[in-house]
Design a protein around this motif. Structure first.
Motif, mmCIF file in Angstrom:
data_model
loop_
_atom_site.group_PDB
_atom_site.id
_atom_site.type_symbol
_atom_site.label_atom_id
_atom_site.label_comp_id
_atom_site.label_asym_id
_atom_site.label_seq_id
_atom_site.Cartn_x
_atom_site.Cartn_y
_atom_site.Cartn_z
ATOM 1 N N ASP A 1 -7.413 7.539 -1.218
ATOM 2 C CA ASP A 1 -7.269 6.093 -1.401
ATOM 3 C C ASP A 1 -8.364 5.320 -0.667
ATOM 4 O O ASP A 1 -8.953 4.380 -1.215
ATOM 5 C CB ASP A 1 -5.902 5.611 -0.902
ATOM 6 C CG ASP A 1 -4.771 5.950 -1.834
ATOM 7 O OD1 ASP A 1 -5.032 6.325 -2.994
ATOM 8 O OD2 ASP A 1 -3.604 5.839 -1.398
ATOM 9 N N ASP A 2 -8.642 5.723 0.572
ATOM 10 C CA ASP A 2 -9.661 5.027 1.364
ATOM 11 C C ASP A 2 -11.044 5.159 0.744
ATOM 12 O O ASP A 2 -11.788 4.177 0.662
ATOM 13 C CB ASP A 2 -9.679 5.569 2.796
ATOM 14 C CG ASP A 2 -8.434 5.208 3.587
ATOM 15 O OD1 ASP A 2 -7.688 4.301 3.169
ATOM 16 O OD2 ASP A 2 -8.209 5.845 4.636
ATOM 17 N N SER B 1 -11.296 3.087 -2.374
ATOM 18 C CA SER B 1 -11.389 1.672 -2.026
ATOM 19 C C SER B 1 -12.820 1.297 -1.653
ATOM 20 O O SER B 1 -13.357 0.281 -2.127
ATOM 21 C CB SER B 1 -10.435 1.373 -0.862
ATOM 22 O OG SER B 1 -10.548 0.047 -0.457
ATOM 23 N N GLU C 1 -15.165 1.266 -4.622
ATOM 24 C CA GLU C 1 -15.091 0.000 -5.372
ATOM 25 C C GLU C 1 -16.048 -1.033 -4.797
ATOM 26 O O GLU C 1 -16.694 -1.770 -5.551
ATOM 27 C CB GLU C 1 -13.661 -0.555 -5.358
ATOM 28 C CG GLU C 1 -12.805 -0.028 -6.469
ATOM 29 C CD GLU C 1 -13.374 -0.361 -7.837
ATOM 30 O OE1 GLU C 1 -13.640 -1.545 -8.146
ATOM 31 O OE2 GLU C 1 -13.572 0.579 -8.615
ATOM 32 N N ALA D 1 -11.199 4.565 -10.065
ATOM 33 C CA ALA D 1 -10.979 3.619 -8.986
ATOM 34 C C ALA D 1 -9.600 2.997 -9.093
ATOM 35 O O ALA D 1 -9.186 2.538 -10.137
ATOM 36 C CB ALA D 1 -12.045 2.531 -9.031
ATOM 37 N N GLN D 2 -8.893 3.037 -7.983
ATOM 38 C CA GLN D 2 -7.571 2.447 -7.904
ATOM 39 C C GLN D 2 -7.486 1.691 -6.592
ATOM 40 O O GLN D 2 -8.166 2.042 -5.642
ATOM 41 C CB GLN D 2 -6.501 3.534 -7.939
ATOM 42 C CG GLN D 2 -6.552 4.377 -9.189
ATOM 43 C CD GLN D 2 -5.701 5.623 -9.057
ATOM 44 O OE1 GLN D 2 -4.996 5.822 -8.076
ATOM 45 N NE2 GLN D 2 -5.774 6.474 -10.049
ATOM 46 N N PRO D 3 -6.636 0.683 -6.521
ATOM 47 C CA PRO D 3 -6.504 -0.019 -5.255
ATOM 48 C C PRO D 3 -5.984 0.920 -4.179
ATOM 49 O O PRO D 3 -5.215 1.831 -4.446
ATOM 50 C CB PRO D 3 -5.484 -1.129 -5.553
ATOM 51 C CG PRO D 3 -5.191 -1.068 -7.001
ATOM 52 C CD PRO D 3 -5.819 0.148 -7.574
ATOM 53 N N SER D 4 -6.404 0.687 -2.963
ATOM 54 C CA SER D 4 -5.982 1.529 -1.844
ATOM 55 C C SER D 4 -4.525 1.284 -1.511
ATOM 56 O O SER D 4 -4.102 0.153 -1.320
ATOM 57 C CB SER D 4 -6.839 1.217 -0.614
ATOM 58 O OG SER D 4 -6.347 1.893 0.507
ATOM 59 N N SER D 5 -3.752 2.351 -1.454
ATOM 60 C CA SER D 5 -2.347 2.214 -1.086
ATOM 61 C C SER D 5 -2.176 2.248 0.417
ATOM 62 O O SER D 5 -1.100 2.010 0.931
ATOM 63 C CB SER D 5 -1.521 3.324 -1.738
ATOM 64 O OG SER D 5 -1.928 4.572 -1.247
ATOM 65 N N LYS E 1 -8.610 -2.048 5.141
ATOM 66 C CA LYS E 1 -9.781 -2.757 4.655
ATOM 67 C C LYS E 1 -10.967 -2.290 5.498
ATOM 68 O O LYS E 1 -10.900 -2.290 6.723
ATOM 69 C CB LYS E 1 -9.627 -4.269 4.823
ATOM 70 C CG LYS E 1 -8.462 -4.838 4.056
ATOM 71 C CD LYS E 1 -8.758 -4.886 2.597
ATOM 72 C CE LYS E 1 -7.641 -5.589 1.887
ATOM 73 N NZ LYS E 1 -7.353 -5.126 0.601
#
Length: 152
Positions: free
Chosen positions: A105-106, A109, A112, A141-145, A149
């Motif tokens: 995820d990181d 993110s 992106e 690409a997927q939003p970080s769960s 940031k």
């Protein structure tokens, strides 16, 4: 020779510096996903190989940072890469599926953010495509769960 590897190699040669970074992030995500699959199936040797390769990729990214010219961004990326390295080692020692998922995820993110940099660069160069489009990976690409940031 693997056709996908051949295509990615030729794509990387034609890519900008930012495009190369994006390709390395994509390789890192692939390594982490394969390690996750190996963890699920109990394939210790495969997991170790994939995580070792992931460490090499992060080492390449971190080793190319220009701390003087890059200023705060380079320092932030250096801290991020150090965190990723620590996370990979922790995932290996603890056989942690959750840690691998968090790392994926990181990295996605931050990938992106690099894609956005590339898009902005390409706005000034009409007729070109981002590296992710060239390598056919725009759907990864997927939003970080994790909710983290990273300052880039």
């Amino acid at each position: 020779m693997d056709a996908n590897l051949s295509y990615r190699t030729s794509s990387s040669r034609a890519s900008s510096g930012v495009g190369l970074v994006i390709l390395l992030y994509e390789q890192l995500v692939q390594d982490l996903r394969r390690a996750l699959t190996a963890l699920d199936s109990g394939a210790i040797e495969t997991r170790t190989f994939e995580l070792g390769h992931a460490l090499e990729v992060v080492g390449q990214l971190q080793g190319r940072l220009d701390m003087q010219a890059g200023g705060e961004v380079a320092h932030n990326l250096d801290r991020f890469y150090s965190t990723v390295i620590a996370g990979i080692l922790e995932a290996q020692v603890k056989c942690s599926k959750a840690r691998l998922l968090g790392l994926i995820d990181d990295v996605l993110s931050l990938r992106e953010a690099w894609l956005e940099v590339e898009r902005k660069m390409l706005e000034s160069t009409p007729g070109t495509q981002p590296a992710a489009v060239r390598s056919g990976t725009t759907d990864e690409a997927q939003p970080s769960s994790s909710g983290r940031k990273w300052n880039v």
